[in-house]
Design an enzyme around this catalytic site. Sequence first.
Site, PDB file in Angstrom:
ATOM      1  CG  HIS A   1      -1.574   1.334   1.332  1.00 27.86           C
ATOM      2  ND1 HIS A   1      -3.258   1.340   1.115  1.00 27.86           N
ATOM      3  CD2 HIS A   1      -1.451   2.303   1.730  1.00 27.86           C
ATOM      4  CE1 HIS A   1      -3.511   2.461   1.164  1.00 27.86           C
ATOM      5  NE2 HIS A   1      -2.606   3.286   1.904  1.00 27.86           N
ATOM      6  CD  GLU A   2       1.557   3.495   3.447  1.00 29.15           C
ATOM      7  OE1 GLU A   2       1.866   4.975   3.091  1.00 29.15           O
ATOM      8  OE2 GLU A   2       0.609   3.595   4.191  1.00 29.15           O
TER       9      GLU A   2
ATOM     10  CG  HIS B   1       0.477   9.068  -6.940  1.00 27.40           C
ATOM     11  ND1 HIS B   1      -0.897   9.242  -6.254  1.00 27.40           N
ATOM     12  CD2 HIS B   1       0.276   9.730  -8.098  1.00 27.40           C
ATOM     13  CE1 HIS B   1      -1.624  10.431  -6.841  1.00 27.40           C
ATOM     14  NE2 HIS B   1      -0.898  10.512  -8.255  1.00 27.40           N
TER      15      HIS B   1
ATOM     16  CG  HIS C   1       0.320   6.287  -0.551  1.00 29.83           C
ATOM     17  ND1 HIS C   1      -0.695   6.985  -1.194  1.00 29.83           N
ATOM     18  CD2 HIS C   1      -0.177   5.979   0.436  1.00 29.83           C
ATOM     19  CE1 HIS C   1      -1.829   6.839  -0.733  1.00 29.83           C
ATOM     20  NE2 HIS C   1      -1.505   6.262   0.547  1.00 29.83           N
TER      21      HIS C   1
END
Length: 674
Positions: free
Chosen positions: A464-465, A471, A468
Amino acid sequence: MTNLLLSDWDTPFGIAPFSDIKDSDFQSAFDAALAEDKAEIIAIAENPEPASFDNVINALARSGKKLNQVLSVFYTVSGADTNEDREALQRSFSPALAAHGSETYLNAELFKRIETVWSTRESAGLNAEEMRVLELTRRNFIRAGASLTGADRERKKEINSRLAVLGTEFGQNLLADERDWFMELGDDDLDGLPDFVISAAKAAAKEKGVDGYVVTLSRSLVVPFLQFSARRDLREKAYTAWTSRGEMKPETDNREGIAEMLALRAEMASLLGYDNFAQFKLETEMAKTPQNVRDLLMDVWKPAKAAADRDAKILTDMLHDDGINGELAAWDWHYYAEKRRLAEHDLDEAELKPYFQLDRMIEASFACATRLFGLEFKPLDVTFYHPDCRAFEVSRGGKHVAVFVGDYFARGSKRSGAWCSAMRSQQRLDKEITPIVMNVCNFAKPAEGEPALLSYDDARTLFHEFGHALHQMLSDVTYEMISGTSVPRDFVELPSQLYEHWLDVPEVLAEFATHADTGEAMPKDLLDRLLAASTYNMGFSTVEYVASALVDLEFHDGDAPADPMQKQAEVLANIGMPDAIKMRHATPHFAHVFSGGYYASAYYSYMWSEVMDADAFEAFEEAGDPFDADVAKALEDNILSTGGSVEPDELYKGFRGRLPTVEALLKGRGLDAA
């Protein structure tokens, strides 16, 4: 002597020279950098030349470089490795920065020049990105109160300053509770605990300076303890402490500060012409209105609660079979859910855990990024603020793209949770600036000489991290203000939650889920059982999340509650919260909402984004390959590289051709037949 924090760093990739920076450097550097930024803002506002895009908007984009440099270092260390000096500095910096923000956004002359640029935008020859930056700059000033006058303007400044103080106090109180509480375990208190939990408890004891074993309030330790400890009395003690963070002691009790924050947010919204804070906050999000948020959450709540209620009956029967009378308690759920998972899916966390080595999961997250986007990762030998940090150069086709830093282990000096931040964001206004991106987690640190093992949920957090981080790293825009994750809150979780899907790809697990002792790949039958149980206990996890999101929404959609805890109880009663499930984040430790307020009235964002991520991964499934090159390029071109340069609904439609519906989310959570 020049303060190192204010210098240009002659270091690999411009990484901050952490080993040479002292805590005593921060105050003087902050004061000097703040004064410089104030002077720059005044110069822009008082420029005698006619207002233009370059001398107003570009000038604002170029301002504050030294202040950003100082604060990027300070907030990195104060979040991940704080101490008393850094906490004191944070209490000092927060109101000063709030005051500076107020002076900037409430500067009448500056806003007048922005309005002049806005009124002449059609004849200014601006490109699409410049027009977007102008639009967002003007909107930010208006939403910050630039149109206010007189007493209202002064009151807005006071509110900004007080909210900054309260948010800092909230976070420090929470950290103090998490840091100070631990439960010592004797040899006779280890009943039911597998070796990996005992090892983590031993490592935690060493970190606390205690002989033997301790349970701390790190999620990566307390949850496995709740899953396996046969001692119901100790589970109750640990669970009660875990859910009492932020209200354990009078000096760290967050409840009074929360009530004041909610009142101030409501007052601020009223000053700006909104009926309540939720209307103000959601205006710029994809959801737009509180009712749209409520509709989504309730569409998910009904099937999730039905599933949780069915599960609760089964777990209660298991409790009674153990000879315990009465109702299932919150500290029983994890324990009996784990037993049930073993019985129904033949899955045992102790059997799974050795296959999820931290090092191998990092490799897996990198390998997926290589296959999807052509990124390559090479370890860097540089010193960061803590020896646990690992750094990598990220490149593509031989060209440097970013620096990635991972800080994975829990410690008393680190705030709880997991997050991604950019010490430096991508931009190219004057020259190409590549990002320095960090993932910070709180995984249980192993005993010395032993491998770090993750739960499947921990591995999901890592992916998940890293979503990020992608991105940020793949951002390709001119202006920092729209770079990377500078997007609406209910869109920012799309890349992170989408990336979680690659952890579930069988070929990824087959390659990287290797046993810590034998090096053997996870057996196919275990892999099949793991994936078959991917939606196991989903009623519980969905209920605890949606309850938190609804409480957050109701706190802000209407008058501020005089007693937030009473309001929390009313909201939970109205939706029929199951007795044996608590909110994922009870109000006194709801850091998303009250420690800075980034997710205030917007904790729903994870679920709003999940509607998109479930649908987005279907694009790869429809292509027949989770690593399909064309779909991956469309994802990068339309979402990962574009930052906030375009409204998010348009970005998503550019990728998928349409907006998604909630059905994909319900299917992904196994709730479509609930």
